[in-house]
Design a protein around this motif. Structure first.
Motif, PDB file in Angstrom:
ATOM      1  N   GLY A   1       3.423  11.082   0.454  1.00  0.00           N
ATOM      2  CA  GLY A   1       3.286   9.529   0.073  1.00  0.00           C
ATOM      3  C   GLY A   1       2.892   8.928   1.215  1.00  0.00           C
ATOM      4  N   THR A   2       2.791   7.807   1.151  1.00  0.00           N
ATOM      5  CA  THR A   2       2.565   6.517   3.153  1.00  0.00           C
ATOM      6  C   THR A   2       2.892   5.131   2.231  1.00  0.00           C
ATOM      7  OG1 THR A   2      -0.298   6.768   1.941  1.00  0.00           O
ATOM      8  CG2 THR A   2       0.509   8.252   3.576  1.00  0.00           C
ATOM      9  N   ALA A   3       3.336   4.405   2.834  1.00  0.00           N
ATOM     10  CA  ALA A   3       3.459   3.118   2.656  1.00  0.00           C
ATOM     11  C   ALA A   3       2.778   2.430   4.058  1.00  0.00           C
ATOM     12  CB  ALA A   3       4.544   2.985   2.379  1.00  0.00           C
TER      13      ALA A   3
ATOM     14  N   LYS B   1       4.290   7.649   6.759  1.00  0.00           N
ATOM     15  CA  LYS B   1       4.285   9.214   5.789  1.00  0.00           C
ATOM     16  C   LYS B   1       5.208   9.596   5.521  1.00  0.00           C
ATOM     17  CE  LYS B   1      -0.846   9.210   8.412  1.00  0.00           C
ATOM     18  NZ  LYS B   1      -1.148  10.052   9.190  1.00  0.00           N
TER      19      LYS B   1
ATOM     20  N   ARG C   1       0.912  -1.395   0.100  1.00  0.00           N
ATOM     21  CA  ARG C   1      -0.391   0.167  -0.010  1.00  0.00           C
ATOM     22  C   ARG C   1       0.699   1.383  -0.251  1.00  0.00           C
ATOM     23  NH1 ARG C   1      -5.128   1.136  -2.223  1.00  0.00           N
ATOM     24  NH2 ARG C   1      -4.517   2.883  -2.404  1.00  0.00           N
TER      25      ARG C   1
ATOM     26  N   ASP D   1       1.672   4.930  -1.342  1.00  0.00           N
ATOM     27  CA  ASP D   1       0.875   5.554  -2.638  1.00  0.00           C
ATOM     28  C   ASP D   1       2.412   7.036  -2.944  1.00  0.00           C
ATOM     29  OD1 ASP D   1      -1.701   4.660  -3.168  1.00  0.00           O
ATOM     30  OD2 ASP D   1      -2.332   4.958  -0.468  1.00  0.00           O
TER      31      ASP D   1
ATOM     32  N   LEU E   1       1.678  10.292  -3.578  1.00  0.00           N
ATOM     33  CA  LEU E   1       0.562  11.238  -3.443  1.00  0.00           C
ATOM     34  C   LEU E   1       1.181  12.126  -4.279  1.00  0.00           C
ATOM     35  CD1 LEU E   1      -0.441  10.512  -0.173  1.00  0.00           C
ATOM     36  CD2 LEU E   1      -1.033   9.548  -1.829  1.00  0.00           C
TER      37      LEU E   1
END
Length: 143
Positions: free
Chosen positions: A91-93, A76, A44, A46, A48
Motif C-alpha cells: 500500500g501507499t498513502a 509506503k 490517495r 491505495d 495494493l
C-alpha cells in the motif's frame, strides 16, 4: 500482524493499516518540526495487496513537501512473510500533517533541505498536490 487485527479469513483490516500509516506519518512530521503535529488529511490511500495475520508490517515514510505549517508525508507499506522472507508492496498513502505551537495554533515549520533532483521533484509534485487540496477545501467551504 495479529488475529485481532484481521477479519476471520486472516486479512488485516484496512483501518489497522491506516492507523499504522497515521502513526508513522506523525513521527516523521514531529521529528521534522520539533513540535506537536496533527493529521489534517490522509488521501490517495491505495491498498495494493492484502496483508495477512502473521505478516510483519513495514512502513517507510518520507517528507515530500513543506508549506508554511503543513507537511506532506508519503508512506509506503510493505508486508513481510516471516517464514519465507518474501516482501510485498501492499500500500501507499499521502498524509498531510500540520505543526502546532504550544497554544494549539498552526506554526511555521523548518524548510526542507533539497539536495537531489529526486527530492526537488518530490517537493514540486507535493506542492502541486497541496495546492489542489487547498482549492478543494475552499470549494467545499463555498458550498
Amino acid at each position: 500482524m495479529f488475529p485481532s487485527d484481521a477479519n476471520p479469513a486472516g486479512n488485516v483490516f484496512g483501518g489497522e493499516i491506516l492507523k499504522q500509516i497515521d502513526i508513522v506519518a506523525g513521527i516523521v512530521a514531529q521529528r521534522h518540526c520539533g513540535t506537536n503535529a496533527v493529521t489534517a488529511s490522509i488521501d490517495r490511500v491505495d491498498f495494493l495487496k492484502p496483508v495477512f495475520v502473521g505478516d510483519l508490517l513495514i512502513l517507510n515514510a518520507r517528507l515530500n513537501c513543506i508549506k508554511n505549517s503543513s507537511m506532506e508525508i508519503e508512506v509506503k507499506v510493505e508486508s513481510e512473510n516471516l517464514r519465507s522472507g518474501l516482501r510485498t508492496m501492499t500500500g501507499t498513502a499521502m498524509v498531510t500533517s500540520v505543526a502546532l505551537d504550544d497554544g494549539g495554533k498552526p506554526t511555521t515549520v523548518p524548510k526542507l533541505l533539497l539536495q537531489t533532483e529526486e527530492e526537488k521533484k518530490k517537493f514540486a509534485e507535493g506542492l502541486a498536490r497541496m495546492e489542489q487540496r487547498s482549492k478543494e477545501r475552499r470549494r467545499e467551504k463555498a458550498r
